[in-house]
Enzyme design. Structure first.
Site, PDB file in Angstrom:
ATOM      1  N   PHE A 115       0.855  -1.185   0.000  1.00  0.00           N
ATOM      2  CA  PHE A 115       0.000   0.000   0.000  1.00  0.00           C
ATOM      3  C   PHE A 115       0.887   1.230   0.000  1.00  0.00           C
ATOM      4  CE2 PHE A 115      -2.410   3.501   1.743  1.00  0.00           C
ATOM      5  CZ  PHE A 115      -3.512   3.480   0.913  1.00  0.00           C
ATOM      6  N   ASP A 130       9.176   2.386   1.790  1.00  0.00           N
ATOM      7  CA  ASP A 130       8.003   3.109   2.278  1.00  0.00           C
ATOM      8  C   ASP A 130       7.898   2.833   3.778  1.00  0.00           C
ATOM      9  OD1 ASP A 130       5.497   3.899   3.106  1.00  0.00           O
ATOM     10  OD2 ASP A 130       4.496   3.314   1.238  1.00  0.00           O
ATOM     11  N   LYS A 142       2.591   9.294   8.549  1.00  0.00           N
ATOM     12  CA  LYS A 142       1.819   8.893   9.741  1.00  0.00           C
ATOM     13  C   LYS A 142       2.300   9.445  11.090  1.00  0.00           C
ATOM     14  CE  LYS A 142      -1.038   5.356   7.949  1.00  0.00           C
ATOM     15  NZ  LYS A 142      -0.697   4.866   6.621  1.00  0.00           N
TER      16      LYS A 142
HETATM   17  C1  LIG Z   1      -0.871   5.231   5.168  1.00  0.00           C
HETATM   18  C2  LIG Z   1       0.153   4.784   4.201  1.00  0.00           C
HETATM   19  C3  LIG Z   1       0.378   5.486   3.004  1.00  0.00           C
HETATM   20  C4  LIG Z   1      -0.468   6.664   2.559  1.00  0.00           C
HETATM   21  O1  LIG Z   1      -0.390   7.742   3.428  1.00  0.00           O
HETATM   22  P1  LIG Z   1      -1.453   8.962   3.257  1.00  0.00           P
HETATM   23  O2  LIG Z   1      -0.988   9.960   4.290  1.00  0.00           O
HETATM   24  O3  LIG Z   1      -2.803   8.397   3.552  1.00  0.00           O
HETATM   25  O4  LIG Z   1      -1.345   9.467   1.881  1.00  0.00           O
HETATM   26  C5  LIG Z   1       1.389   5.042   2.180  1.00  0.00           C
HETATM   27  N1  LIG Z   1       2.151   3.983   2.515  1.00  0.00           N
HETATM   28  C6  LIG Z   1       1.966   3.291   3.655  1.00  0.00           C
HETATM   29  C7  LIG Z   1       2.854   2.135   3.975  1.00  0.00           C
HETATM   30  C8  LIG Z   1       0.950   3.661   4.533  1.00  0.00           C
HETATM   31  O5  LIG Z   1       0.746   2.947   5.642  1.00  0.00           O
END
Ligand SMILES: *Cc1c(COP(=O)(O)O)cnc(C)c1O
Length: 394
Positions: free
Chosen positions: A138, A223, A252
């Site tokens: 994600f 990420d 986050k």
């Molecule tokens: C939450 C998340 C995102 C997206 O972050 P947003 O602030 O909602 O755009 C991308 N990568 C990972 C691994 C995430 O947990």
């Protein structure tokens, strides 16, 4: 305004993109949240791994208020102190030499995706533009980051996708090796998959990716939007695996609930970005940066990381004990305070039943209960949650 009015206005006037839980939260303190009826909840979700120091953290609140009274925004056309100090802190405590600030995770990943393409071109490889990502990953909801995401349900309806992403099974080095072509410019993965169901890769996986990237002169981009900022018991999850990436993305937890994202990069990678090549109006906003400075300071010097390691281990042991006594639990996994419990059935109704008992948790991939509490949670709250789980698990 009455609860029912707030709910109906929300449902009528806000775009219908979320399935909200039926409570109205009004206040928080530490790991506790209250709804408008005075019901109390222990928060094992932290706004999806965001409020790592807990709600209404006094030092964060003070920093935000003080900064808001001084200066909220001037744009990146000028120098400001909070962003400068935050960049210094983040680079002092990581592999990175430079930081690009945005406002969300998706924006941080957008920056990384753009950087990797430009990096290839600046380094004599105009033919390279493809990025290898993992199935069940994600990476966000913008067009490029949803295209990077290896889940059909996130793509559905938004085709055509942004070109240039190749998906491979997670935790499978051979698959990555065979996916690398002359057109590959980078590999982008989560060090531990979050949304995909809290999947921790084998110890050698990231090391293997690092080697493949170095051999092929392509960028390793991690990420760390969910795993970073102490979530797994180290400031960044890749520290568990003994490697450093070329690029890492954060969001986050970085500002304990104020919107902020960041892309960290080595000097060599960051050289591809030059004035005018990328930008964000709000990026490095003084108020968000002031909050993030308190987050970094508190994580590193106030025992928060240590707490995450020790209560994370206890929590996992207790979840494993529950797995022994409840056959519906297929698996317990995770690192630090990023833990998942996979059931052999749908877990959504358990989220509601735990909420009724005063615990907020999350379910991902339909069958995985995900626990990502504030990193200041204690054994007492964990014991209470596990007792409630014992009652609600079939
Ligand atoms: C939450 C998340 C995102 C997206 O972050 P947003 O602030 O909602 O755009 C991308 N990568 C990972 C691994 C995430 O947990």
């Amino acid at each position: 305004m009455a609860t029912q009015d707030i709910k109906s206005i929300t449902d009528q006037f806000i775009a219908n993109t979320y399935a909200r839980q039926p409570i109205l939260l009004t206040r928080g303190e530490g790991v506790t949240l209250w709804d408008d009826k005075g019901n109390q909840y222990t928060d094992f979700l932290a706004g999806i791994a965001v409020c790592i120091l807990g709600h209404a953290h006094p030092a964060v609140a003070d920093a935000v208020c003080a900064q808001a009274r001084k200066l909220c925004h001037v744009s990146n056309l000028f120098y400001t102190e909070p962003a400068a100090m935050l960049a210094k802190q983040l680079t002092d405590h990581s592999f990175a030499d430079r930081v690009f600030f945005g406002n969300s995770g998706a924006e941080a990943n957008e920056a990384a995706i753009k950087l990797s393409r430009k990096y290839a071109k600046e380094n004599g490889h105009p033919e390279r533009y493809r990025i290898i990502t993992a199935e069940k990953s994600f990476h966000g909801r913008t067009m490029a980051t949803l295209s990077a995401t290896g889940q059909h349900k996130i793509h559905a309806g938004f085709e055509p996708l942004v070109e240039g992403f190749d998906y491979v099974p997670y935790n499978d080095l051979a698959a990555v090796r065979s996916a690398i072509t002359d057109e590959t410019c980078a590999i982008l993965v989560e060090p531990v998959q979050g949304e995909g169901g809290v999947i921790v890769p084998d110890p050698g996986y990231l090391k293997g990716l690092r080697e493949l990237c170095t051999e092929n002169e392509i960028l390793l981009m991690l990420d760390e939007i969910q795993t970073g900022m102490g979530r797994t018991g180290k400031l960044f999850a890749h520290e568990h695996f003994g490697i450093t990436p070329d690029v890492a993305t954060l969001a986050k937890g970085i500002a304990n609930g104020l919107p902020m994202g960041a892309m960290l990069a080595t000097e060599k990678a960051a050289e591809a970005l030059t004035p005018g090549s990328h930008a964000s109006t709000f990026g490095g906003n003084p108020v968000a940066a002031a909050a993030a400075l308190v987050v970094v300071e508190t994580l590193l010097h106030k025992g928060v990381l240590e707490n995450c390691v020790s209560v994370g281990a206890t929590f996992k042991d207790k979840l494993l004990a529950l797995a022994d006594s409840h056959d519906c639990v297929k698996n317990v996994r995770g690192l630090g305070l990023m833990l998942g419990m996979e059931l052999d059935r749908d877990a959504m109704d358990l989220v509601a039943r735990l909420r009724d008992k005063g615990f907020l948790v999350n379910c991902t991939q339909g069958t995985v209960l995900r626990f990502v509490p504030p990193l200041i949670i204690t054994e007492k709250e964990i014991d209470a949650l596990c007792a409630a789980l014992d009652e609600v698990l079939p």
